[in-house]
Scaffold this active site. Structure first.
Site, PDB file in Angstrom:
ATOM      1  N   ALA A 130       0.831  -1.206   0.000  1.00 34.28           N
ATOM      2  CA  ALA A 130       0.000   0.000   0.000  1.00 34.28           C
ATOM      3  C   ALA A 130       0.864   1.254   0.000  1.00 34.28           C
ATOM      4  O   ALA A 130       0.542   2.243  -0.679  1.00 34.28           O
ATOM      5  CB  ALA A 130      -0.922  -0.009   1.217  1.00 34.28           C
ATOM      6  N   TYR A 131       1.954   1.233   0.736  1.00 34.61           N
ATOM      7  CA  TYR A 131       2.879   2.367   0.784  1.00 34.61           C
ATOM      8  C   TYR A 131       3.495   2.612  -0.591  1.00 34.61           C
ATOM      9  O   TYR A 131       3.517   3.756  -1.077  1.00 34.61           O
ATOM     10  CB  TYR A 131       3.961   2.079   1.814  1.00 34.61           C
ATOM     11  CG  TYR A 131       5.105   3.060   1.820  1.00 34.61           C
ATOM     12  CD1 TYR A 131       4.975   4.300   2.435  1.00 34.61           C
ATOM     13  CD2 TYR A 131       6.318   2.746   1.214  1.00 34.61           C
ATOM     14  CE1 TYR A 131       6.035   5.208   2.443  1.00 34.61           C
ATOM     15  CE2 TYR A 131       7.377   3.643   1.224  1.00 34.61           C
ATOM     16  CZ  TYR A 131       7.228   4.866   1.837  1.00 34.61           C
ATOM     17  OH  TYR A 131       8.276   5.751   1.841  1.00 34.61           O
TER      18      TYR A 131
END
Length: 219
Positions: A130-131
């Protein structure tokens, strides 16, 4: 210049404020908590309140009032919360860029992360994935704007003291870099026109900051 720093209480930002002051600029630290004001003002920053996740573009634009440039240095942090990678790292950048445009601010410098355009392994930690996606999409969106952007993509960040020696360029390989050296590069590029519309990886190296910027800009 008066420079709005989004994520103004972050680890890199706290190192950046005194460098901007030393260079003759006025940092404006945008933070969520009023209790952070005293320490940031002691570092030479003007403090304005901004909630990156919950405020809208108009709120961002008001926070940027009177500023000449924006540095986006916010991040959701290592909290294990995948959702915050989107609301802070991506949506915070999108709102910052939109607000800069609406406020008539052209200069925009963004702190990203190295290699985020590369595919993530299928078995990667979901928070890490997600980062990476948030940083990748934020960079792509910023490149598509009409702003005078620069994107810095540091390698693995450390808390070691500044070295003043870096490697900087579009194809620099992954490596470590001190947060203090990232702050030094931010302070150096913010008013350098030759860094506009450039996306550079940044790691520790053997070239002084000013020379590394000149070399990267010439390549």
């Amino acid at each position: 210049m008066r420079i709005a720093v989004v994520g103004g209480h972050g680890q890199i930002a706290r190192l950046l404020h005194p460098l901007l002051v030393a260079a003759g600029h006025r940092p404006v630290a945008l933070v969520r908590r009023a209790e952070q004001r005293v320490a940031l003002e002691a570092a030479g920053a003007e403090v304005r309140l901004l909630d990156i996740e919950n405020d809208d573009v108009a709120d961002f634009a008001r926070a940027f009032d009177g500023c000449d440039a924006v540095v986006f240095s916010a991040g959701g942090g290592p909290d294990g919360n995948a959702a915050r990678k989107r609301t802070v790292d991506l949506e915070g950048s999108l709102k910052s860029a939109a607000a800069a445009s609406s406020a008539g601010i052209r200069r925009f410098v963004q702190v990203s992360a190295i290699d985020v355009d590369r595919p993530v392994a299928p078995d990667a930690d979901p928070v890490w994935a997600a980062y990476v996606a948030a940083k990748r999409d934020a960079d792509a969106a910023l490149r598509a704007t009409a702003l005078d952007w620069t994107i810095l993509r540091p390698g693995r960040l450390t808390d070691a003291p500044a070295t003043g020696l870096i490697a900087l360029g579009s194809d620099v390989a992954r490596g470590d870099v001190t947060r203090a050296d990232v702050a030094a590069v931010l302070a150096a590029v913010v008013d350098r026109p030759e860094s506009v519309h450039r996306q550079w990886n940044l790691v520790g190296g053997d070239v002084p900051v000013a020379d590394a910027i000149a070399r990267a800009a010439a390549s």
